[in-house]
Design an enzyme around this catalytic site. Structure first.
Site, PDB file in Angstrom:
ATOM      1  N   LYS A  46     -14.653  18.015  10.021  1.00  0.00           N
ATOM      2  CA  LYS A  46     -15.677  17.898  11.068  1.00  0.00           C
ATOM      3  C   LYS A  46     -16.045  19.292  11.555  1.00  0.00           C
ATOM      4  CE  LYS A  46     -14.095  13.336  12.319  1.00  0.00           C
ATOM      5  NZ  LYS A  46     -12.739  13.257  11.778  1.00  0.00           N
ATOM      6  N   THR A  50       0.862  -1.189   0.000  1.00  0.00           N
ATOM      7  CA  THR A  50       0.000   0.000   0.000  1.00  0.00           C
ATOM      8  C   THR A  50       0.891   1.229   0.000  1.00  0.00           C
ATOM      9  OG1 THR A  50       0.002   0.054   2.394  1.00  0.00           O
ATOM     10  CG2 THR A  50      -1.766  -1.187   1.349  1.00  0.00           C
TER      11      THR A  50
END
Ligand code: AMP
Length: 531
Positions: free
Chosen positions: A427, A176
């Site tokens: 957020k 990855t």
């Protein structure tokens, strides 16, 4: 009691045998880094793969040994995949765009024994050779003499029987990109790779038949090139490979070779559009353009559809071989307006047979498929990871669900839509703003070439969006114009508190926006609205 059917292990070399036998004359074209072109065929790839397998055995390679490559897309790289896998080895694709420390860590962790590399990466090889502890043999793909790929296979006769064994044997290793922590290895099996290839060619995924002429812009060192080297052999497709990523070269090759299928990350298309705008030369034969790796912006999808191609918006991960979903046209496609079609393709597509997907909340409770309940996307299936290479524990829960780290919703019609990476959502006041949606809306604004949205600390709202914008050459688009454009596409409270213009944005080695670097760079940024 066993059934009455034959033992026939699903092993990858069978794909190449099939391609050579049934589609042997189908061409594999390569445009090399120095500009010359070569042509071989599936029969030629099979011959060279067998010779390489013989050579690897002579070098003392054993089944399970890792054979690494550091190379662009070309016919010898394709032959090397099959040759290494065919002798029972594990092909390990190293990404030359990674940092030196990562390349050292990955090759040592994988315990690669052989490295096949392109001449253009010779400086990199020279630099890291002393730190790679396990590599014994270096083979240059496009070099000359006895240690070159051609020099080595010239000594073999190609009379070789592929190594046989169980279908759960490993065949390929991909790491990855590791934006946080050390990169992790995903060890694909013959069986998982075969099933992934058989599903991958289907109309609802890569949509490949023997008529396909594929120019995979996705590099062979990224997530197994989305399985194309396997799916292409299965279907007997023609491949057109380019060792450079220059839009002018790609466009010329696409027209010269009548390329019908292309696959790559969205940034590939940004440079192709610039080429088309500057020269008027556009790809003329494309039928299917698969875009994945990060979210494809609506304006990009619209422009490609306008060129007459179908766009498959593919979502996947190295951990999922990599195909998870792809946007395939639903039964009522022809009855949809262009706007509705675009709404559909902007999402990440239907769930194909072979994987199962679900969205869960913070308590792991499955969320309804209502298009509104967003949560962590989880996946399971025969081509999905269970455990990272050399890890001591599984990375799935007791029911095999793998947590993707993506945030998504599933719509009532079963379409999955990624709303963000869990790490990247902004957020604000207890609600989530999708950085991906903001970026895609911004890229649709005339004059904007690329955009990145990140959350910046805000004393009242916790975080508020900062939008970093790269203007198109010659454009003087203003923050007010961008905001006016955004206001038509996203909720008002999503609008960025600030828009800054930058010359360029950082990308990962696989072409995704490098949000960690941006967050670090703007860590102490104070929003004008706060000051
Ligand atoms: P990699 O393993 O490097 O291929 O990265 C996988 C990650 O890329 C996924 O977990 C997603 O966050 C992102 N990704 C891949 N395809 C898409 C897509 N079509 N839309 C949005 N994000 C994507």
């Amino acid at each position: 009691m066993l059934g009455g059917m034959q033992d026939f292990e699903l092993r990858v070399p069978r794909l190449l045998d099939h391609a050579a036998r049934e589609h042997g004359g189908r061409e594999i074209v390569t445009y090399w880094a120095d500009g010359h072109e070569t042509r071989t065929s599936w029969a030629g790839i099979a011959r060279d793969a067998k010779k390489l397998a013989q050579a690897l055995v002579k070098m003392g390679m054993n089944p399970g040994d890792r054979i690494a490559t550091l190379a662009m897309n070309h016919s010898r790289h394709l032959a090397a995949w099959y040759g290494a896998i065919g002798m029972g080895g594990v092909i390990h694709t190293l990404n030359p765009r990674l940092f030196d420390e990562q390349l050292v860590y990955i090759a040592n962790h994988a315990e690669d024994r052989v490295l096949l590399y392109d001449k253009q990466f010779q400086p990199l090889v020279d630099r890291l050779k002393s730190q790679w502890t396990s590599i014994e043999q270096y083979i240059c793909f496009d070099g000359e003499g006895p240690t070159s790929f051609e020099g080595i296979i010239a000594l073999e006769d190609g009379h070789y029987q592929w190594h046989e064994g169980p279908e759960r044997d490993p065949c390929m290793l991909c790491y990855t990109s590791g934006t946080t922590g050390n990169p992790k290895g995903v060890l694909y099996e013959h069986r998982s790779t075969m099933i992934h290839a058989m599903a991958g060619v289907s109309p609802w995924l890569l949509n490949i038949s023997s008529q396909a002429v594929i120019l995979p812009v996705v590099p062979m060192f990224h997530a197994a090139a989305w399985g194309l080297p396997f799916a292409g052999a299965l279907s007997g497709a023609k491949f057109v490979y380019a060792c450079v990523n220059d839009a002018a070269v790609l466009c010329r090759l696409m027209n010269q070779e009548k390329v019908t299928h292309s696959a790559g990350v969205p940034t590939v298309w940004l440079s192709m559009f610039q080429h088309i705008d500057a020269t008027g030369e556009a790809p003329r034969y494309l039928k299917q353009v698969t875009i994945g790796g990060s979210a494809a912006p609506r304006a990009m999808i619209e422009r490609i559809m306008g060129m007459g191609a179908r766009v498959a918006h593919l979502w996947g991960m190295t951990e999922t071989s990599p195909i998870g979903t792809a946007g395939a046209p639903p039964p009522h496609w022809d009855e949809l307006s262009l706007g509705e079609q675009l709404d559909m393709v902007c999402k990440q597509g239907q769930i194909p047979f072979g994987v199962e997907l679900r969205v869960v909340d913070d308590d792991d409770v499955e969320q309804p498929r209502d298009g509104a309940s967003s949560g962590r996307l989880q996946i399971r299936g025969p081509w999905v990871i269970k455990r990272y290479f050399k890890a001591e524990a599984d990375c799935v829960d007791a029911e095999n669900w793998f947590d993707t780290g993506d945030v998504a919703v599933i719509h009532p019609d079963g379409t999955m839509q990624i709303t963000d990476r869990a790490k990247d959502v902004i957020k604000s006041g207890g609600e989530w703003i999708s950085s991906v949606d903001l970026e895609n809306a911004a890229v649709g604004c005339p004059g904007v070439a690329e955009a990145a949205a990140i959350g910046i600390y805000h004393p009242k709202w916790d975080e508020r969006p900062l939008l970093l914008v790269v203007r198109k050459a010659g454009s003087d688009v203003s923050p007010a114009e961008i905001n006016a454009h955004l206001a038509a596409h996203v909720a008002k409270w999503w609008l960025p508190d600030e828009i800054l213009f930058v010359d360029d944005l950082p990308h990962t080695a696989t072409g995704k926006l490098l949000k960690t670097a941006l967050r670090a760079q703007y860590k102490d940024h104070r929003l004008a609205s706060v000051a």
